[in-house]
Design a protein around this motif. Sequence first.
Motif, PDB file in Angstrom:
ATOM      1  N   GLU A  86       0.636  23.905  43.168  1.00 32.05           N
ATOM      2  CA  GLU A  86       1.602  24.610  42.353  1.00 32.05           C
ATOM      3  C   GLU A  86       2.968  24.445  42.993  1.00 32.05           C
ATOM      4  OE1 GLU A  86       0.365  28.651  41.892  1.00 32.05           O
ATOM      5  OE2 GLU A  86      -1.344  28.141  40.618  1.00 32.05           O
ATOM      6  N   LEU A  87       4.021  24.527  42.183  1.00 31.02           N
ATOM      7  CA  LEU A  87       5.368  24.302  42.702  1.00 31.02           C
ATOM      8  C   LEU A  87       5.694  25.274  43.825  1.00 31.02           C
ATOM      9  CD1 LEU A  87       7.969  22.689  42.441  1.00 31.02           C
ATOM     10  CD2 LEU A  87       8.719  24.293  40.660  1.00 31.02           C
ATOM     11  N   THR A  88       5.178  26.488  43.764  1.00 30.60           N
ATOM     12  CA  THR A  88       5.441  27.463  44.829  1.00 30.60           C
ATOM     13  C   THR A  88       4.882  27.007  46.167  1.00 30.60           C
ATOM     14  OG1 THR A  88       3.457  28.654  44.112  1.00 30.60           O
ATOM     15  CG2 THR A  88       5.579  29.461  43.292  1.00 30.60           C
ATOM     16  N   ASP A  89       3.815  26.178  46.133  1.00 28.01           N
ATOM     17  CA  ASP A  89       3.264  25.637  47.383  1.00 28.01           C
ATOM     18  C   ASP A  89       4.281  24.751  48.094  1.00 28.01           C
ATOM     19  OD1 ASP A  89       0.797  26.853  46.886  1.00 28.01           O
ATOM     20  OD2 ASP A  89       0.085  25.132  45.736  1.00 28.01           O
ATOM     21  N   LEU A  90       5.111  24.045  47.307  1.00 29.02           N
ATOM     22  CA  LEU A  90       6.102  23.147  47.877  1.00 29.02           C
ATOM     23  C   LEU A  90       7.378  23.884  48.256  1.00 29.02           C
ATOM     24  CD1 LEU A  90       5.729  20.099  45.449  1.00 29.02           C
ATOM     25  CD2 LEU A  90       4.620  20.472  47.651  1.00 29.02           C
ATOM     26  N   GLU A 107      20.562  15.703  50.503  1.00 27.10           N
ATOM     27  CA  GLU A 107      20.350  15.235  49.131  1.00 27.10           C
ATOM     28  C   GLU A 107      20.482  16.381  48.131  1.00 27.10           C
ATOM     29  OE1 GLU A 107      17.258  12.509  46.493  1.00 27.10           O
ATOM     30  OE2 GLU A 107      16.835  12.889  48.619  1.00 27.10           O
ATOM     31  N   TYR A 108      19.989  17.540  48.491  1.00 30.26           N
ATOM     32  CA  TYR A 108      20.055  18.690  47.585  1.00 30.26           C
ATOM     33  C   TYR A 108      21.502  19.009  47.199  1.00 30.26           C
ATOM     34  CZ  TYR A 108      19.802  23.548  46.034  1.00 30.26           C
ATOM     35  OH  TYR A 108      19.928  24.722  45.321  1.00 30.26           O
ATOM     36  N   TRP A 109      22.387  19.088  48.173  1.00 30.82           N
ATOM     37  CA  TRP A 109      23.780  19.430  47.864  1.00 30.82           C
ATOM     38  C   TRP A 109      24.501  18.281  47.169  1.00 30.82           C
ATOM     39  CZ3 TRP A 109      25.734  24.032  47.433  1.00 30.82           C
ATOM     40  CH2 TRP A 109      25.168  25.100  48.127  1.00 30.82           C
ATOM     41  N   CYS A 110      24.183  17.037  47.519  1.00 31.17           N
ATOM     42  CA  CYS A 110      24.782  15.909  46.798  1.00 31.17           C
ATOM     43  C   CYS A 110      24.388  15.938  45.322  1.00 31.17           C
ATOM     44  CB  CYS A 110      24.362  14.590  47.438  1.00 31.17           C
ATOM     45  SG  CYS A 110      25.134  14.239  49.033  1.00 31.17           S
ATOM     46  N   MET A 111      23.115  16.225  45.053  1.00 29.62           N
ATOM     47  CA  MET A 111      22.658  16.289  43.669  1.00 29.62           C
ATOM     48  C   MET A 111      23.300  17.456  42.927  1.00 29.62           C
ATOM     49  SD  MET A 111      20.687  13.710  43.019  1.00 29.62           S
ATOM     50  CE  MET A 111      19.704  14.176  41.597  1.00 29.62           C
ATOM     51  N   ARG A 112      23.596  18.536  43.644  1.00 30.19           N
ATOM     52  CA  ARG A 112      24.289  19.652  43.006  1.00 30.19           C
ATOM     53  C   ARG A 112      25.707  19.251  42.588  1.00 30.19           C
ATOM     54  NH1 ARG A 112      22.908  25.613  45.329  1.00 30.19           N
ATOM     55  NH2 ARG A 112      24.716  26.015  43.995  1.00 30.19           N
ATOM     56  N   VAL A 113      26.345  18.415  43.366  1.00 24.65           N
ATOM     57  CA  VAL A 113      27.679  17.927  42.991  1.00 24.65           C
ATOM     58  C   VAL A 113      27.594  17.127  41.697  1.00 24.65           C
ATOM     59  CG1 VAL A 113      29.643  16.518  43.673  1.00 24.65           C
ATOM     60  CG2 VAL A 113      28.466  17.891  45.391  1.00 24.65           C
ATOM     61  N   LEU A 114      26.630  16.212  41.628  1.00 29.57           N
ATOM     62  CA  LEU A 114      26.491  15.390  40.419  1.00 29.57           C
ATOM     63  C   LEU A 114      26.182  16.252  39.200  1.00 29.57           C
ATOM     64  CD1 LEU A 114      26.365  13.129  42.620  1.00 29.57           C
ATOM     65  CD2 LEU A 114      24.799  11.929  41.093  1.00 29.57           C
ATOM     66  N   PHE A 172      15.361  19.358  40.157  1.00 32.59           N
ATOM     67  CA  PHE A 172      15.170  19.186  41.597  1.00 32.59           C
ATOM     68  C   PHE A 172      15.228  20.525  42.310  1.00 32.59           C
ATOM     69  CE2 PHE A 172      19.739  18.849  40.896  1.00 32.59           C
ATOM     70  CZ  PHE A 172      20.297  19.577  41.938  1.00 32.59           C
ATOM     71  N   TYR A 173      14.619  20.556  43.502  1.00 38.08           N
ATOM     72  CA  TYR A 173      14.525  21.776  44.296  1.00 38.08           C
ATOM     73  C   TYR A 173      14.622  21.434  45.779  1.00 38.08           C
ATOM     74  CZ  TYR A 173      12.230  23.370  39.974  1.00 38.08           C
ATOM     75  OH  TYR A 173      11.927  23.648  38.665  1.00 38.08           O
ATOM     76  N   LEU A 174      14.942  22.450  46.574  1.00 37.70           N
ATOM     77  CA  LEU A 174      14.884  22.365  48.035  1.00 37.70           C
ATOM     78  C   LEU A 174      13.910  23.432  48.506  1.00 37.70           C
ATOM     79  CD1 LEU A 174      16.195  21.103  50.650  1.00 37.70           C
ATOM     80  CD2 LEU A 174      17.734  23.090  50.625  1.00 37.70           C
ATOM     81  N   SER A 175      12.988  23.067  49.380  1.00 38.17           N
ATOM     82  CA  SER A 175      12.043  24.066  49.883  1.00 38.17           C
ATOM     83  C   SER A 175      12.787  25.120  50.705  1.00 38.17           C
ATOM     84  CB  SER A 175      10.959  23.400  50.736  1.00 38.17           C
ATOM     85  OG  SER A 175      11.505  22.827  51.905  1.00 38.17           O
ATOM     86  N   ASP A 186      12.485  26.204  53.621  1.00 38.52           N
ATOM     87  CA  ASP A 186      12.819  25.840  54.996  1.00 38.52           C
ATOM     88  C   ASP A 186      13.632  24.549  55.090  1.00 38.52           C
ATOM     89  OD1 ASP A 186      10.923  24.013  54.266  1.00 38.52           O
ATOM     90  OD2 ASP A 186       9.540  24.428  55.913  1.00 38.52           O
ATOM     91  N   SER A 187      14.045  24.019  53.932  1.00 38.52           N
ATOM     92  CA  SER A 187      14.842  22.774  53.853  1.00 38.52           C
ATOM     93  C   SER A 187      14.093  21.554  54.354  1.00 38.52           C
ATOM     94  CB  SER A 187      16.171  22.902  54.616  1.00 38.52           C
ATOM     95  OG  SER A 187      16.944  23.961  54.108  1.00 38.52           O
ATOM     96  N   ALA A 188      12.781  21.668  54.510  1.00 39.99           N
ATOM     97  CA  ALA A 188      12.003  20.529  55.002  1.00 39.99           C
ATOM     98  C   ALA A 188      11.718  19.513  53.908  1.00 39.99           C
ATOM     99  CB  ALA A 188      10.686  21.022  55.601  1.00 39.99           C
ATOM    100  N   LEU A 189      11.706  19.944  52.647  1.00 39.27           N
ATOM    101  CA  LEU A 189      11.315  19.067  51.549  1.00 39.27           C
ATOM    102  C   LEU A 189      12.341  19.084  50.426  1.00 39.27           C
ATOM    103  CD1 LEU A 189       7.556  20.165  51.225  1.00 39.27           C
ATOM    104  CD2 LEU A 189       8.461  18.241  52.549  1.00 39.27           C
ATOM    105  N   PHE A 190      12.649  17.914  49.907  1.00 38.83           N
ATOM    106  CA  PHE A 190      13.414  17.776  48.663  1.00 38.83           C
ATOM    107  C   PHE A 190      12.409  17.395  47.588  1.00 38.83           C
ATOM    108  CE2 PHE A 190      15.695  15.346  45.447  1.00 38.83           C
ATOM    109  CZ  PHE A 190      16.752  16.192  45.159  1.00 38.83           C
ATOM    110  N   ILE A 191      12.423  18.112  46.486  1.00 41.22           N
ATOM    111  CA  ILE A 191      11.395  17.971  45.452  1.00 41.22           C
ATOM    112  C   ILE A 191      12.076  17.625  44.136  1.00 41.22           C
ATOM    113  CG2 ILE A 191       9.514  19.154  44.252  1.00 41.22           C
ATOM    114  CD1 ILE A 191       9.915  21.186  46.867  1.00 41.22           C
TER     115      ILE A 191
END
Length: 386
Positions: A114-118, A177-184, A194-197, A199-204
Amino acid sequence: MAVNNNPLSVWIAGQAAGELFSEQGEFVFRYEPDMTVQNFVSLTMPVRSRDYSHSALPPLFEMHLPEGYLLSVLQRHFAKLSGADDLSLLKLLAPSVRGRVHYQVDIEAVQPLELTDLLSPTAGLFDELVVRFALHSPVSGVQPKVLAQIQDKATLRMEDYIVKAWGPDYPQLALNEYWCMRVLKAAGITVPEFYLSDDSALFIMKRFDFTSTGQWLGFEDMCVLAAKSRKQKYEGSYEQLAKSITSFVSPQHKIAALQQFFKMMVLNNHLQNGDAHLKNFGLLYENIHNIWLAPAFDVVSTTAYIKNDVSALTLMGSRKWWSRKHLLTFGVQHCELTQAQANALYDECEQAMGLVAAQIQQALTTEVMADKQQILMHLLSCLAPK
């Protein structure tokens, strides 16, 4: 287990379209005799009676092969069983290739997440994902990533997400990548979900070639459209990309595609994305009459790790980072924009950069981790007015 020398059956939307095989040192694709013109495997490989023969795996099929981290995992664990050449690797991954072009109708089931797992990952989750999904991850790109199947809690529908991690060479790459994608996204550029976990360990990132009505769209990256292999992804120019968009995109989508591409170029220059190569741009399509520019993806500021990094492809004959004046010239000369349109689109990008810069500054007020602070400060410097 012996190397499988049988032809690989290629399917289009549930129908057998042809066979891919090797013969006398060549890779050959042969359409089925009764194949209709709309069931082409690639925009660059229309249906015909004559075989397509290449010295290397044709780019459309090579697009389904992993690179970098995931490729090394598969080669380490499976090369002895399946062979080490590209066609053998494709056969290994074939049951899990999901899309308009696929290779087998039945796909081996894997236990869904489930997405919450990520979003709230446990320690070692990414390593677990690699074990579970390595053979189900026909995704390109050199950084650690897997293609994971996620089940929607409300609808119980299975959806594909690309999950990216990072190593010590590129600290906090997911945050980058998360913040760059937010700019776009703030600039009005179409981006995937898109999402950021936590703990910032994963970009989804959710796959964008599957519609809400259950239809697989065709997707081809610019390596395929330029008839180049993945090893040639840094060869070419952004002028050539604009020309490919003009040539392939349907007339009803061409203006929007060129405007979006221009804004992507503006922000790639400001963010100093030195990895905006041929495989990180592509087209989506329903059929030969409805082709448009794919959402922007894989955008990071590479100068956060390589201080003097340069552009992935050439622009105006150089790999330097260009100023507003030169980018406006590119927009007018190659994106079919008027001077007023180019200025207006550039202004939209600057407004988005200012908006996200304020959000990053707010995030910095509570951030205590030094490596995260460093990435956020670097992005602020990229977004500062020039």
